[in-house]
Every structure is written in structure tokens, then in C-alpha cells.
Design a protein around this motif. Structure first.
Motif, PDB file in Angstrom:
ATOM      1  N   THR A 155       5.764   2.408  12.086  1.00  9.75           N
ATOM      2  CA  THR A 155       4.398   2.868  11.831  1.00  9.75           C
ATOM      3  C   THR A 155       3.490   1.710  11.421  1.00  9.75           C
ATOM      4  O   THR A 155       2.303   1.705  11.730  1.00  9.75           O
ATOM      5  N   TYR A 156       4.058   0.737  10.702  1.00  8.77           N
ATOM      6  CA  TYR A 156       3.251  -0.410  10.268  1.00  8.77           C
ATOM      7  C   TYR A 156       3.906  -1.746  10.588  1.00  8.77           C
ATOM      8  O   TYR A 156       3.601  -2.754   9.973  1.00  8.77           O
ATOM      9  N   GLU A 157       4.815  -1.739  11.565  1.00  8.51           N
ATOM     10  CA  GLU A 157       5.423  -2.985  12.031  1.00  8.51           C
ATOM     11  C   GLU A 157       5.500  -2.956  13.543  1.00  8.51           C
ATOM     12  O   GLU A 157       6.043  -1.999  14.123  1.00  8.51           O
ATOM     13  N   VAL A 158       4.975  -3.984  14.183  1.00  6.76           N
ATOM     14  CA  VAL A 158       4.983  -4.009  15.645  1.00  6.76           C
ATOM     15  C   VAL A 158       6.370  -4.327  16.187  1.00  6.76           C
ATOM     16  O   VAL A 158       6.701  -3.996  17.320  1.00  6.76           O
ATOM     17  N   PHE A 159       7.209  -4.965  15.373  1.00  4.82           N
ATOM     18  CA  PHE A 159       8.607  -5.188  15.751  1.00  4.82           C
ATOM     19  C   PHE A 159       9.429  -5.289  14.479  1.00  4.82           C
ATOM     20  O   PHE A 159       8.905  -5.578  13.399  1.00  4.82           O
ATOM     21  N   SER A 196       0.826  -1.205   0.000  1.00  9.62           N
ATOM     22  CA  SER A 196       0.000   0.000   0.000  1.00  9.62           C
ATOM     23  C   SER A 196       0.861   1.255   0.000  1.00  9.62           C
ATOM     24  O   SER A 196       1.792   1.392   0.811  1.00  9.62           O
ATOM     25  N   GLY A 197       0.544   2.186  -0.898  1.00 12.38           N
ATOM     26  CA  GLY A 197       1.341   3.411  -1.013  1.00 12.38           C
ATOM     27  C   GLY A 197       1.402   4.190   0.279  1.00 12.38           C
ATOM     28  O   GLY A 197       2.465   4.685   0.687  1.00 12.38           O
ATOM     29  N   ILE A 198       0.266   4.318   0.966  1.00 12.11           N
ATOM     30  CA  ILE A 198       0.230   5.058   2.231  1.00 12.11           C
ATOM     31  C   ILE A 198       1.116   4.374   3.260  1.00 12.11           C
ATOM     32  O   ILE A 198       1.886   5.024   3.979  1.00 12.11           O
ATOM     33  N   HIS A 199       1.037   3.053   3.326  1.00 15.48           N
ATOM     34  CA  HIS A 199       1.829   2.306   4.294  1.00 15.48           C
ATOM     35  C   HIS A 199       3.317   2.419   3.986  1.00 15.48           C
ATOM     36  O   HIS A 199       4.128   2.671   4.878  1.00 15.48           O
ATOM     37  N   ALA A 259       4.941   4.658   2.309  1.00 18.19           N
ATOM     38  CA  ALA A 259       5.439   6.015   2.552  1.00 18.19           C
ATOM     39  C   ALA A 259       5.741   6.219   4.036  1.00 18.19           C
ATOM     40  O   ALA A 259       6.764   6.805   4.410  1.00 18.19           O
ATOM     41  N   ALA A 260       4.861   5.698   4.890  1.00 13.89           N
ATOM     42  CA  ALA A 260       5.079   5.817   6.338  1.00 13.89           C
ATOM     43  C   ALA A 260       6.245   4.942   6.786  1.00 13.89           C
ATOM     44  O   ALA A 260       7.056   5.352   7.622  1.00 13.89           O
ATOM     45  N   ILE A 261       6.320   3.736   6.234  1.00 11.02           N
ATOM     46  CA  ILE A 261       7.413   2.808   6.567  1.00 11.02           C
ATOM     47  C   ILE A 261       8.766   3.444   6.251  1.00 11.02           C
ATOM     48  O   ILE A 261       9.734   3.305   7.002  1.00 11.02           O
ATOM     49  N   ILE A 262       8.848   4.149   5.129  1.00  9.75           N
ATOM     50  CA  ILE A 262      10.105   4.790   4.732  1.00  9.75           C
ATOM     51  C   ILE A 262      10.520   5.823   5.779  1.00  9.75           C
ATOM     52  O   ILE A 262      11.705   5.956   6.106  1.00  9.75           O
ATOM     53  N   ASN A 263       9.524   6.541   6.344  1.00  9.66           N
ATOM     54  CA  ASN A 263       9.827   7.535   7.382  1.00  9.66           C
ATOM     55  C   ASN A 263      10.181   6.877   8.704  1.00  9.66           C
ATOM     56  O   ASN A 263      11.121   7.298   9.383  1.00  9.66           O
ATOM     57  N   HIS A 264       9.407   5.847   9.074  1.00  7.12           N
ATOM     58  CA  HIS A 264       9.672   5.134  10.328  1.00  7.12           C
ATOM     59  C   HIS A 264       9.023   3.759  10.255  1.00  7.12           C
ATOM     60  O   HIS A 264       7.800   3.650  10.266  1.00  7.12           O
ATOM     61  N   PRO A 265       9.821   2.700  10.201  1.00 10.56           N
ATOM     62  CA  PRO A 265       9.279   1.342  10.007  1.00 10.56           C
ATOM     63  C   PRO A 265       8.219   0.933  11.021  1.00 10.56           C
ATOM     64  O   PRO A 265       7.315   0.173  10.709  1.00 10.56           O
ATOM     65  N   LYS A 316      -0.544  -2.987  -7.352  1.00 10.73           N
ATOM     66  CA  LYS A 316      -1.649  -2.065  -7.659  1.00 10.73           C
ATOM     67  C   LYS A 316      -1.721  -0.886  -6.682  1.00 10.73           C
ATOM     68  O   LYS A 316      -2.104   0.219  -7.049  1.00 10.73           O
ATOM     69  N   HIS A 317      -1.343  -1.147  -5.416  1.00 13.63           N
ATOM     70  CA  HIS A 317      -1.499  -0.124  -4.392  1.00 13.63           C
ATOM     71  C   HIS A 317      -0.235   0.699  -4.152  1.00 13.63           C
ATOM     72  O   HIS A 317      -0.204   1.527  -3.243  1.00 13.63           O
ATOM     73  N   THR A 318       0.797   0.473  -4.940  1.00 10.86           N
ATOM     74  CA  THR A 318       2.048   1.197  -4.772  1.00 10.86           C
ATOM     75  C   THR A 318       1.865   2.674  -5.143  1.00 10.86           C
ATOM     76  O   THR A 318       1.245   2.995  -6.162  1.00 10.86           O
ATOM     77  N   GLY A 319       2.413   3.551  -4.319  1.00 15.50           N
ATOM     78  CA  GLY A 319       2.348   4.988  -4.581  1.00 15.50           C
ATOM     79  C   GLY A 319       3.641   5.512  -5.176  1.00 15.50           C
ATOM     80  O   GLY A 319       4.655   4.813  -5.238  1.00 15.50           O
TER      81      GLY A 319
END
Length: 397
Positions: A316-320, A303-306, A308-314, A335-338
Motif C-alpha cells: 500500500t505504501y511501498e512500490v517494491f 504516519s499512523g494511517i500509513h 496501519a495500511a502497511i500492516i495489512n499489506h506492505p 509524533k504521527h504514530t497511531g
């Protein structure tokens, strides 16, 4: 290891839960895991898995059921003599000959099991409760006489009335066994009934409790964690959750749950991905892509939104961090890549693409994925090259 502390989980932090008992992990992959339909581990495979479990730091390895065959007995003996730090266990029916087979294998511990529910007494044993329990106590005492640590396991305990189960466990406790074990043989427990059962038994017994959960309703991990929170000492699990029918409590889920929710940090979790792949290969049982902790998609992001956030701080969408379990993060093109995620990925590939080129590549990706075609790195590189050439031709260069 970059494992978030308990304070990263505000609800658990608010509850302030701690484990009332120091827990120990008994891995039953080599026994219950091998009861999966069609699974047979060779002696070499059992040893390889046992050594990796030992590297992980599990406390007890249940190596098999010696009375099944001569080959099984040799496998159990080989694991018992492998010089592991973990204690080695095997199982035995309430039969003296089964215990003798365990003694011959040089194991540290034996689990003597007997069913206690009405269903099993009537349709499997065709005997009274007193008869089968007497046999089990005799077998347990025989094992104690031969210097073994003894776990007295009540099969189908969770469909046994609690007063009856208490009576049986009190008799086992009086006979000098070292543990009593609750076997949720058909996976009927839920977290609420687990809490009630464990607390009731713990209030009435002074002997350490074990909990062996099956995953028929998908609740094995939750039930095992609740059991630990309520005072179970020994927790049972299998690698990848393999086992008969729907399997057992997955070891990797249990250990991550204990680490993240209760701060149990004495196991080397970086071994988990290697161990999962080893058991997958030896068992022939494929791990689901979306399997928690060790699945191929456990740390994959599209997912593009995910992304983008992961690139800033992993986190955000990873518990560990995936490195905690010996895995790595994977950014997936689809399909969902931004645009931002694509720019990050193509930059890693050595390209510095303009906005126009990125949009063109994204268009090709979305068109391809809508036709349900996968995007490989070779395909992505082809899209990049085609888009760059198209822009170059337009500009007349």
C-alpha cells in the motif's frame, strides 16, 4: 524476488513501452565517482567495490584514468586482472600516450574523450573542432590497433549543435570505433531534449549509443531512463550517484527504474544496499536519509494511517519490497504514530497492552516528539513500563 510486475504500473502498461535496444550498464563509480571532491579510493577499496559490482552483474566497470598517476595505473591494472565477468574500461584523452597507458593496464575497453562544444573548444583547447577531432580519431584508431574495444565520447555533447555532433560521430563511426557516447557534462538535459537528441542520432547512425548523465538539475535518472527508452545501448551510472559537483545517475535508481518500468531483471538487485554502504564507507560521502532506494528512510514508516495500511499489506505504501534491494522495512515511533501501529510494534516487543495503556504510551510519545526528542526503543520500553506501573497503581494492585 517480490518485485511488482509492469502491470502494477497502469500508466506504463497503457503505454506499452519496451526497450528498443538490449541495454548494458557501465558503472563509473571508480572513475567519475572518485572525481567527487575529496574522494580517493585505495587499490583494495577499488577491488572490493569492483567485486560487488560484478556480483550485481553490471556489464562494464570503468576502473579509472590510468595516465593520472602511477598509483592510478596500478589500481586500474589490478581491477582489470581481478578475473571479473564484467568488462573493464578506462578513459583516455585524445592523446596516444593515454591510450598506451590503457593498453598497459590490460583493460578490455577504452573511452577516448574529446569536447565538442564551442565553450570547450575556445576556452579549454583553444583549437578548432577539426584539430581536436583528428587527434581523437587518431587515438581511437591507435586503441583499435592494440585490440581494445573503443568508445568515442563527446564531452559536453549536450551543448553541441546536433549537426556538428552528428558529423563528429559519423567520422568516429567511419574510423571503426565500437560506440559513440553522449556526455551530458553539465547536466543540462531534460527528458524532452534527451528524447529529441537520442532519436535524432539513432536515426542517422548505425553505431551503438552510450549516455553519460550528470545530476546538476536533479534529472540524471529520468534522462537516462528516457535515453534507454529511445534506443541508447550503454547507460552510465555511479553507486549512490556520487561524482563531481552534484554527481551522476545513481546506479540503484537506474536499475530499479529499468526493472519496474521495463522489466529488465538480469541484475541481482539484492546487492544494492550492501554496495551502497560499501561505497558510502570508502568514499566518506554520507547517503542522504531520504535517498531513493538505499537511504535510511527509504522503507521507514511513521504516519499512523500509513503504518496501519502497511500492516495489512506492505505494498500500500511501498512500490517494491525492501528485500529486493537487500534492505528491511522499519516502522518508526514518532509524533504521527497511531494506536494500531503502536499495538503492532509493542506486540513484536513482547507486550500485550490494553487500550488504556496504549493511549497513555502514545501520549508520552507525542509529548516527547513535540519537544524534538527522538524515540529510541529503550525510550519506548521505558514509556511502556511507566504506563503499566501507573495503571497498576491506579487500580490499587
Amino acid at each position: 524476488m517480490d518485485v511488482p510486475p509492469v502491470s502494477d504500473n497502469p500508466l506504463m502498461d497503457e503505454l506499452g513501452l519496451t526497450l528498443p535496444e538490449p541495454i548494458e550498464i557501465c558503472d563509473v563509480t571508480l572513475r567519475d565517482g572518485e572525481q567527487s571532491p575529496g574522494v580517493v579510493f585505495s587499490r583494495e577499496e577499488k577491488l572490493e567495490i569492483a567485486h560487488l559490482l560484478d556480483e550485481l552483474g553490471v556489464d562494464i566497470i570503468e576502473a579509472g584514468f590510468p595516465v593520472v598517476s602511477r598509483d592510478e595505473r596500478e589500481c586500474v591494472r589490478a581491477v582489470a586482472r581481478a578475473g571479473l565477468d564484467a568488462r573493464v574500461c578506462c578513459i583516455a584523452r585524445a592523446v596516444l600516450g593515454d591510450v598506451d597507458a590503457a593498453v598497459e593496464c590490460d583493460v578490455d575497453m577504452v573511452s577516448v574523450f574529446v569536447a565538442t562544444s564551442d565553450l570547450h573548444l575556445e576556452y579549454k583547447y583553444k583549437k578548432s573542432l577539426n584539430e581536436v577531432v583528428r587527434c581523437a580519431i587518431d587515438a581511437a584508431q591507435h586503441a583499435k590497433d592494440h585490440g581494445l574495444v573503443v568508445r568515442f565520447a563527446a564531452e559536453d555533447a549536450t551543448r553541441t549543435p546536433i549537426p556538428r555532433l552528428l558529423s563528429v560521430f559519423r567520422e568516429a563511426q567511419a574510423a571503426g570505433v565500437d560506440y559513440v557516447s553522449i556526455a551530458d557534462t553539465v547536466g543540462i538535459l531534460n527528458p524532452f531534449t534527451t528524447q529529441h537528441l537520442v532519436r535524432t542520432l539513432r536515426e542517422q547512425l548505425s553505431i551503438p549509443l552510450c549516455l553519460h548523465c550528470h545530476d546538476d538539475l536533479g534529472l540524471a535518472t529520468a534522462n537516462t531512463l528516457v535515453g534507454a527508452a529511445c534506443g541508447v545501448r550503454q547507460l552510465h551510472a555511479t553507486v549512490n550517484g556520487i561524482g563531481e559537483r552534484a554527481g551522476n545517475t545513481p546506479l540503484e535508481e537506474l536499475l530499479l527504474g529499468l526493472r519496474l518500468h521495463f522489466g529488465v531483471d538480469r541484475y541481482d538487485l539484492s546487492v544494492l544496499t550492501r554496495l551502497s554502504k560499501l561505497v558510502e564507507r570508502c568514499s566518506g560521502m554520507a547517503v542522504a536519509k531520504n535517498k531513493a532506494v538505499v537511504g535510511e528512510n527509504a522503507f521507514a514508516h511513521e504516519s499512523g494511517i500509513h503504518v496501519a495500511a502497511i500492516i495489512n499489506h506492505p505494498r500500500t505504501y511501498e512500490v517494491f519490497d525492501p528485500s529486493v534491494v537487500g534492505a528491511s522495512r522499519r516502522l518508526v515511533i514518532g509524533k504521527h504514530t497511531g494506536k494500531r501501529a503502536l499495538a503492532h510494534i509493542t506486540r513484536q516487543m513482547g507486550y500485550e497492552l490494553s487500550d488504556e495503556c496504549l493511549c497513555m504510551v502514545l501520549g508520552r510519545i507525542k509529548q516527547c516528539t513535540e519537544l524534538k526528542r527522538g524515540i529510541t526503543w529503550d525510550t519506548l520500553q521505558r514509556f511502556i513500563e511507566e504506563s503499566m506501573r501507573e495503571i497498576e497503581n491506579r487500580s490499587g494492585k
